[in-house]
Write an enzyme that holds these catalytic residues in place. Structure first.
Site, PDB file in Angstrom:
ATOM      1  N   ASP A  19       0.840  -1.201   0.000  1.00 21.52           N
ATOM      2  CA  ASP A  19       0.000   0.000   0.000  1.00 21.52           C
ATOM      3  C   ASP A  19       0.879   1.257   0.000  1.00 21.52           C
ATOM      4  OD1 ASP A  19      -2.366  -1.719   0.504  1.00 21.52           O
ATOM      5  OD2 ASP A  19      -1.336  -2.040   2.406  1.00 21.52           O
ATOM      6  N   HIS A  75      -4.684  -3.374   6.346  1.00 23.96           N
ATOM      7  CA  HIS A  75      -4.480  -3.655   4.922  1.00 23.96           C
ATOM      8  C   HIS A  75      -5.823  -4.107   4.344  1.00 23.96           C
ATOM      9  CE1 HIS A  75      -3.014  -4.948   1.093  1.00 23.96           C
ATOM     10  NE2 HIS A  75      -3.526  -6.141   1.292  1.00 23.96           N
TER      11      HIS A  75
END
Ligand SMILES: NC(=O)C1=CN([C@@H]2O[C@H](COP(=O)(O)OP(=O)(O)OC[C@H]3O[C@@H](n4cnc5c(N)ncnc54)[C@H](O)[C@@H]3O)[C@@H](O)[C@H]2O)C=CC1
Ligand SMILES: O=C([O-])CC(=O)C(=O)O
Length: 329
Positions: free
Chosen positions: A160, A188
């Site tokens: 990410d 996440h």
């Protein structure tokens, strides 16, 4: 002087991330160009043959740093003396599966693996959980390993982080290497919060440079948070090479340190910093040095960020409560 090889255990070794990961570990990208490694590959019985095929290919690369490969479906053997463990194998969500079913199926994987790490790994074990839901799987494994310091269990939000750097570089016309101090907060998952308020683009504050809150709220954040789904849609399979690359980055940074004037993002057990409840595995801005990480302290969190951090943290506490109810932690 020849160094003692580092034992690196990879679970789900026959999967698509495993295939993109193992060659880079063996060629020295995980730990450094002078660190020999022993690979331990853990698979379920149905995955053993494919893992053996990958091991044949690893042999065929004649990597100078690769000192041995062991393949097993026994977690106690796989984690015996492990210094680094990459927990990639997980139960994917299938059609009709509720979140509770997914957490419970993964509990059946990460609880015994946590125990096997507890009972067999080396004292300096470092664990990265990649398999989804990564943060909560890391919490399950950690809870099953009471003799291992809790902070050794981490979850991957580096993909990410890297995705956010790339999007910000494209928006500002900067090189990715000019982007520093970006942060992923939280889970996440689609609730994660990529934060550019403290980020720098070639030394300038990123949020001030972009100066476009609508882009931030409606384009940047959803693009980063939903990138996994967009890759699945485009490729017909989930991110593999970029996930493997992020796993390499995560461990490399943890072991070898962050650069001066920069930080990274890691899912780590919260110590209560920034109002994130202690114990849940949440992503934070961290610096690393000598194989240890520290949360970057003292950042001013504005209202925009606060609401988004809180929303992702809420999801994490709900996941924690769900696995607690299932008796997994
Ligand atoms: N944290 C992150 O940023 C990301 C996480 N992921 C997650 O990583 C995981 C792996 O992804 P892929 O490699 O694409 O999946 P895959 O399905 O290709 O491979 C998974 C492998 O794990 C093995 N496995 C299943 N249970 C196991 C167990 N108990 N012990 C050992 N091995 C086991 C399977 O046999 C299979 O070979 C998924 O959960 C995926 O959602 C993927 C991308 C990014
Ligand atoms: O959703 C998935 O399985 C893949 C994933 O985590 C990502 O690409 O971020």
């Amino acid at each position: 002087m020849t160094r003692t090889p580092v034992n690196v255990t990879v679970t789900g070794a026959a999967g698509q991330i495993g295939y993109a990961l193992l060659f880079r570990i063996a060629s020295g990208h995980l730990l450094g160009p002078d660190v020999p490694v022993n690979l331990r590959l853990l698979e379920i019985p149905q995955g053993l043959k494919a893992a053996e095929g990958t091991a044949m290919e690893l042999d065929d690369c004649a990597f100078p740093l690769l000192r041995g490969i062991e393949i097993t479906d026994d977690a106690n053997k796989a984690f015996d003396g492990a210094n680094v463990a990459l927990l990639v194998g997980a139960r994917p969500r299938t059609k009709g599966m509720e979140r509770g079913d997914l957490l419970s199926a993964n509990g059946g994987i990460f609880k015994p693996q946590g125990k096997a790490i507890n009972d067999n790994a080396a004292d300096d074990i470092k664990v990265l959980v990649v398999g989804n839901p990564a943060n909560t799987n890391a919490l399950i494994a950690q809870a099953a390993a009471p003799d291992v310091p809790a902070e050794r269990f981490t979850a991957m939000t580096r993909l990410d982080h890297n995705r956010a750097i790339s999007q910000l570089a494209a928006k500002t016309g900067a090189a990715v290497s000019d982007i520093k101090k970006l942060t992923i907060w939280g889970n996440h998952s689609a609730t994660q919060y990529p934060d550019i308020f403290h980020a720098e683009v070639a030394g300038k504050n990123a949020a001030e440079l972009v100066n476009d809150e609508a882009w931030l709220a409606d384009t940047f954040i959803p693009t980063v948070a939903k990138r996994g789904a967009a890759i699945i849609e485009a490729r017909g399979a989930s991110s593999a090479a970029s996930a493997a690359n992020a796993a390499i980055d995560h461990v490399h940074t943890w072991v070898n340190g962050t650069a001066a004037g920069d930080w990274t993002s890691m899912g780590i057990p919260s110590d209560g910093s920034y109002g994130v409840p202690e114990g849940i595995i949440s992503s934070f801005p961290v610096t690393t040095k000598d194989g240890k990480y520290e949360i970057v302290q003292g950042l001013d969190i504005n209202e925009f960020s606060r609401a988004r951090i809180d929303a992702s943290v809420k999801e994490l506490t709900e996941e924690r409560d769900a696995v607690r109810e299932l008796g997994l932690i």
